[in-house]
Every structure is written in structure tokens, then in C-alpha cells.
Design an enzyme around this catalytic site. Structure first.
Site, PDB file in Angstrom:
ATOM      1  CD  GLU A 147       2.413   1.062   2.215  1.00 10.10           C
ATOM      2  OE1 GLU A 147       1.991   1.100   0.985  1.00 10.10           O
ATOM      3  OE2 GLU A 147       1.828   0.552   3.291  1.00 10.10           O
ATOM      4  CG  HIS A 205      -1.710   5.242   1.248  1.00  6.31           C
ATOM      5  ND1 HIS A 205      -1.888   3.863   1.492  1.00  6.31           N
ATOM      6  CD2 HIS A 205      -0.709   5.335   0.553  1.00  6.31           C
ATOM      7  CE1 HIS A 205      -0.459   3.205   1.139  1.00  6.31           C
ATOM      8  NE2 HIS A 205       0.081   4.398   0.402  1.00  6.31           N
ATOM      9  N   PRO A 238       2.880   6.768   9.421  1.00 10.03           N
ATOM     10  CG  PRO A 238       0.986   8.417   9.611  1.00 10.03           C
ATOM     11  CD  PRO A 238       1.378   7.075   9.039  1.00 10.03           C
ATOM     12  CE  LYS A 274     -10.570  -0.542  -7.597  1.00  6.75           C
ATOM     13  NZ  LYS A 274     -10.086  -0.837  -6.298  1.00  6.75           N
ATOM     14  CD1 TRP A 324      -7.077   7.551   5.787  1.00  6.73           C
ATOM     15  CD2 TRP A 324      -5.772   9.424   5.389  1.00  6.73           C
ATOM     16  NE1 TRP A 324      -7.921   8.891   6.174  1.00  6.73           N
ATOM     17  CE2 TRP A 324      -7.005  10.012   5.950  1.00  6.73           C
ATOM     18  CE3 TRP A 324      -4.771  10.569   5.135  1.00  6.73           C
ATOM     19  CZ2 TRP A 324      -7.366  11.532   5.929  1.00  6.73           C
ATOM     20  CZ3 TRP A 324      -5.029  11.797   5.156  1.00  6.73           C
ATOM     21  CH2 TRP A 324      -6.348  12.252   5.487  1.00  6.73           C
TER      22      TRP A 324
END
Length: 603
Positions: free
Chosen positions: A20, A80, A23, A175, A52
Site C-alpha cells: 500500500e 481506495h 500520494p 458488506k 484515498w
């Protein structure tokens, strides 16, 4: 390729792993992250995930990074996606962009509250929970067959709400029933909690692949901050082990690798997890060392397009026989000496240390060129302003009230300010009289360090890095003040600085003044260690200052948002945001402890 398809066809003697990345906050950090990802792709991860930002504040850069990884470098990417601040139509926009660039994997998350908000509130009522994203993607004719969807799970409970384990498992089952294909867990450091939780998930009828989230400990301070953010339950023996070595950055990093190895070995032995998800913090050495120790790294590198010149990845060997705060016997007990170092290729300068030059960051003033610059909490928000913290600060209605708050922090009467997540550090106490004097003047200090000239790197207050070396610091201080005072400082530096003093000054309107050349870079912390090149951990330059400036002024508005519109508190804090200047002053004579403070006092 969809992750669930890759998992179903995965054939290897060891579990797979994913990496992972987030940015970076600067353009240079973004540019330097790309070759780092290419190097790490040679470790053969099954996929790369891109976070994100909290509140959707990295939408464009997250998309850009994910698109580059997927379409330019042909690495299967997990993007994400959160519900936070997702205005109507924005979800479609992001999903179409992902689909157009060949991204086939989405990690659907609710996300954290926007900065300055205690409670999570939806912008688009169609997207209030992660399950809403899952249902939407699965029911949309343009996206239902385009994406493999992952969701989050919380082995120690969701940090935002206290629910019993059975309710948490019911939410996870919902979910999955809505269409989730795989599960990634929140970070944890206690396999004794994870393994029983994992078995209960399976008993609940949830059969999707579960990837435990792992983050090798990088530094003691970042680890303490992480467990505050996530609410992770840390075993007493782990905290005890870390407390014994917390002043030795290298040993902490080594321990983090060994702890991750121990946890992964046990988890993969006692459960049927197919793989592990590594949160890298955009660093590469620790993750690589974990995989090397596990002997999971194959001999056939992943093939990627020749978009970038691939730099050879190399590691500096761990110092053998180094003098440390723990005895050799204790270190052996902690397992610190059985981590295999990578080979070191000498004589390659910056190229040689491309994987490790930012291994010892020093707060927000780490090098803005680093891919790890601006690190944020995993899936989380480093926001220090919340309902719990503002209770310490009361109801400031005047400039005097604000000065009192900052003085209370300096005197350890309160444990935080909106600009300081942690209590005042021992290093700051070395210059406490100077900070107090500035604050009493109405110059609210938010960052500083004393001058240090060749102090042993094992020093418990200012030491860092390997224990066989010396560390150096130039003094600097950063504070908010009036425009009149900022102009006065500018004049004094011009008239009396004699080249020894640099400054930056900026306001919320975008004005920035400085005597530092446009491309100038001030190294203010560095170290010299046995068998290593000089390590430079703290850089103050225009890009990092402006990046921090934007965040610093936004904090005033975040704080103001907790008070009613039109209230005295809100008018005060918004006025500070609008009228004050953020000033950073650096004195380059690190041989004179009082050089900076004498210069400022004379002002």
C-alpha cells in the site's frame, strides 16, 4: 486483472503479499515515489494499493498515482475509495476514470470525518457507509462486472465507535453479502487477538479471502502516534521491548521487522490467510527485509515496462556490534540480531541509497523530495483538532486567551495544541525559556529545535539513528505573528543577518516572502555514522514550507468550526487565519547554542 482472480490462481509455496502506498504531498515526492514503486514491484507483490486521503483530499493525486501504476507500469492496482466528501456524481466520475485506465480493483471504505469535524456526515446521502459503495458498484450496469471490490475489517473493533464484536461481524457479513470479494484488515500488533477473531469470521459464514494489515514499526514516535489514531491494543511485552530501545532509531526499526516476521509466521501457520497486506508508508527497506527474512522473495522479478530507469535496490548492512542502550543479551532476546541484511553495493552515491535515504525522517520537516513526505495515518486522519482536544483549550475569545493556551502547552499544563499532536518533547525543553519569551510576546511557537554540534547519536534527548555516530542540528523556530512583526523580522534579517540567517514568511492569502533562493534547501538536521554516508533527515525549503503553511492555516479554520457562527471564539480564530503570518527563522551557526535566540532577542 481482478485481485480475486489472481488469488484463485495463485500458485506459490508461500502466501502472497500486496503493498500500500499514499500520494505524497509534494510534486518531487510524487516523482520519487514512482521509481520506488518500480523497485518494489521486483519483489513480486500480487497488487499495489493506493490510498484515498482523509476527507477525499487527495482525489486527483490518488487517481493520478493509481492510473500511472496500472496503465503505465502494468501493475495491478487497488484504488481506495471513500464516501467522505463525495458529492453527487463524483463516485461515477472516479469509477469511470478507473475503468478507463484499466483499474479493476476498488477498496470501498466509509472514510474519516472531514478535517475539523468530530462526527462523520455524508455529503451525498446515497453514500453513508462502505456497504453503500459496494451495493452501488454491484448494481450499476457500467461497473458491476468491471470491478473486484474489497472492504475493511477491524479485528480490534472500529476506532470510531464502540460496538460489540458480534455486531461488528454482522456489519462485515452484510458488506460481503452485498458483493465484496476480499477483505483487508485494519493494522494490528497482537496476533493473539487476530487469530480468534479470524476464526469467528469464518464461523460467521464469511469465506472471502482476508488479508491481515501489517505495518512494520519505523520509529517509536510514529508508532505511538499510530496506536493513538487506530486505537490498536498493543501487548505489554511489545511496549516494554520498545521502551527499552526507544531512543535508538535503528534498533526500533530492526525490532519492527522482527515483530512483523514473528506475527506473520504465526498467523500463516495457525490460519488459512492466503496473503498479507503491507502498509509501506512509502518506505521500502523494512518491508523488503521482512520478506527476505520470511524467504518469500522469489528469484524471478516481475516484468514492468521500461518507463523508468530501474535503479538497483540495495541495502546498507545493519551495524554489527553497535553500542546500544540494551545489552547484547537483551538484544538477542528481542531477536534483533537474526535479521539478514541485504548486500551493500559501494560507491554509487545517491543511486545507491535511493531506497534508504529517507529512513530516518524527523517530523514534518523531512525532505520534501521524499516519497514518504506528508505521511498520514492508515485510512486515517492526523487531525489534532477534535471534540476531545478542544476541551483542553476552553473558549478563547481574545489574543491573550490564545497566548495563554500556547504558554500552558509549554509548561505541560495541557498535552496538545492544534499544532502539536503530542506533549512537549524533552528536546523543546532545552530551549524552553526562549520559546516562553517568544510566546509571551504574542509569537505563538509551533515548531523549533536547539542547535546541536556533534552530540553522541545515543543521546536520549536529541540522538537518533544508529548508535555509532554523531548528530548535528541548526536551530530554528517557527511561529505565528502579526504582519507588522513579520515585516520587522524581514528588515532585521536583511540588515543584520550577514548570511547566517534565513527566513520564510507567508500568510493565508498566498503571499510568501523569503531570503532563501528559489531552489535553496536548508539542511537543519544531519548525522554521521560508522560505515555509512552522511544522513540528512530534516530539510527546510520553499516547497515543504508552503505545503505545511497550507495545512497550518487550515488548522485555524478547523478549530473555528467547532464554535457557533458569529461567536466570539469563531470570529477570533477566523481573524487569526485571515491576518496572521507564519514565520520560520533558521540560524546556520550551529556551533553557537544561543545564536538564533540572541538574534531574535535583539529584534
Amino acid at each position: 486483472m481482478k485481485l480475486i482472480d489472481k488469488i484463485s490462481t495463485y500458485n506459490s509455496p508461500h502466501p502472497f503479499y500486496t503493498f500500500e502506498f499514499f500520494p505524497p504531498r509534494t510534486d518531487q515526492g510524487f516523482e520519487n515515489l514512482l521509481p520506488r514503486i518500480v523497485r518494489m514491484s521486483n519483489l513480486n507483490p500480487l497488487a499495489i494499493s493506493v490510498t484515498w486521503g482523509a476527507g477525499g483530499n487527495t482525489k486527483d493525486t490518488s487517481l493520478n498515482l493509481a492510473e500511472l501504476i496500472q496503465s503505465e507500469y502494468r501493475l495491478d492496482t487497488i484504488l481506495h475509495l471513500t464516501c467522505t466528501n463525495m458529492e453527487k456524481g463524483m463516485v461515477d466520475e472516479v469509477l469511470r476514470a478507473a475503468k478507463d485506465n484499466g483499474i479493476e480493483n476498488i477498496l470501498a471504505l466509509r472514510g474519516d470525518p472531514p478535517k475539523g469535524k468530530e462526527e462523520w456526515m455524508p455529503v451525498d446521502t446515497n453514500f453513508q457507509h462502505a456497504i453503500d459503495l459496494v451495493k452501488y458498484i454491484k448494481s450499476h450496469p457500467d461497473f458491476s462486472s468491471s470491478f473486484c471490490i474489497g472492504v475493511a475489517a477491524y479485528p480490534e473493533g472500529h476506532p470510531d465507535h464502540l460496538l460489540d464484536e458480534e455486531t461488528e461481524l454482522s456489519y462485515l457479513k452484510a458488506k460481503v453479502d452485498a458483493g465484496a470479494d476480499f477483505i483487508i484488515t485494519q493494522l494490528f500488533y497482537d496476533e493473539d487477538r487476530f487469530i480468534p477473531w479470524y476464526k469467528k469470521v469464518r464461523e460467521k459464514g464469511i469465506n472471502q479471502p482476508i488479508l491481515p494489515g501489517m505495518m512494520p514499526i519505523q520509529t517509536y514516535q510514529s508508532f505511538v502516534r499510530l496506536i493513538k489514531l487506530t486505537g490498536s491494543k498493543i501487548p505489554a511485552e511489545v511496549m516494554s521491548d520498545l521502551d527499552a530501545i526507544k531512543h535508538n532509531d535503528q534498533l526500533v526499526k530492526d525490532y519492527g521487522v522482527q515483530l512483523a516476521v514473528r506475527m506473520i509466521r504465526r498467523i500463516t501457520t495457525e490460519t488459512d490467510v492466503p496473503g498479507v497486506h503491507f502498509c509501506t508508508l512509502n518506505l521500502e527497506k523494512s518491508v523488503q527485509r521482512v520478506l527476505e527474512t520470511l524467504k518469500w522473495i522469489g528469484h524471478s522479478p516481475q516484468i514492468v515496462p521500461n518507463k523508468l530507469i530501474e535503479e538497483p535496490s540495495s541495502e546498507e548492512p545493519l551495524p554489527s556490534g553497535a553500542i546500544t542502550p540494551v545489552s547484547a543479551a537483551n538484544a538477542a532476546t528481542l531477536g534483533l540480531f537474526n535479521i539478514p541484511p541485504s548486500e551493500n553495493e559501494a560507491g554509487r552515491g545517491e543511486l545507491n541509497k535511493a531506497d534508504s535515504w529517507d529512513d530516518f525522517p524527523n517530523g514534518r520537516w523531512g525532505d520534501s523530495k521524499s516519497p514518504a513526505y506528508g505521511v498520514q495515518g492508515p485510512w486515517g486522519n492526523n487531525d489534532a483538532v477534535n471534540q476531545g482536544t478542544i476541551s483542553q483549550w476552553g473558549n478563547p475569545k481574545s489574543i491573550t486567551d490564545l497566548t495563554t493556551i500556547f504558554l500552558q502547552y509549554l509548561h505541560s499544563e495541557i498535552s496538545t495544541t492544534p499544532f502539536s499532536f503530542d506533549p512537549i518533547q524533552p528536546e523543546s525543553k532545552l530551549i524552553l525559556p526562549h520559546l516562553q519569551k517568544l510566546t509571551e510576546r504574542g509569537w505563538w511557537t509551533v515548531g523549533s529545535q536547539p542547535a546541536v554540534n556533534g552530540v553522541d547519536s545515543s543521546d536520549p534527548v536529541v540522538g537518533w539513528g544508529p548508535r555509532t555516530g554523531y548528530v548535528f542540528q541548526k536551530s530554528f523556530v517557527e511561529f505565528f505573528c502579526t504582519e507588522e512583526d513579520a515585516r520587522m523580522i524581514e528588515r532585521k534579517v536583511a540588515e543584520e543577518g550577514d548570511g547566517w540567517v534565513h527566513y520564510y514568511a507567508a500568510n493565508s492569502k498566498g503571499e510568501c516572502r523569503s531570503n532563501v533562493p528559489e531552489d535553496g534547501r536548508n539542511a537543519v538536521t544531519w548525522g554521521v555514522f560508522s560505515g555509512q554516508e552522511l544522513i540528512q533527515t530534516t530539510i527546510i525549503e520553499r516547497q515543504s514550507f508552503l505545503a505545511w503553511k497550507e495545512e497550518a492555516f487550515s488548522i485555524w479554520l478547523d478549530w473555528a468550526s467547532f464554535y457557533p457562527p458569529g461567536s466570539a471564539e469563531r470570529r477570533l480564530l477566523e481573524g487569526v487565519h485571515n491576518d496572521r503570518w507564519l514565520v520560520n527563522i533558521i540560524h546556520h551557526d550551529f556551533k553557537k547554542e544561543d545564536a538564533l535566540w540572541t538574534f531574535i532577542d535583539d529584534a
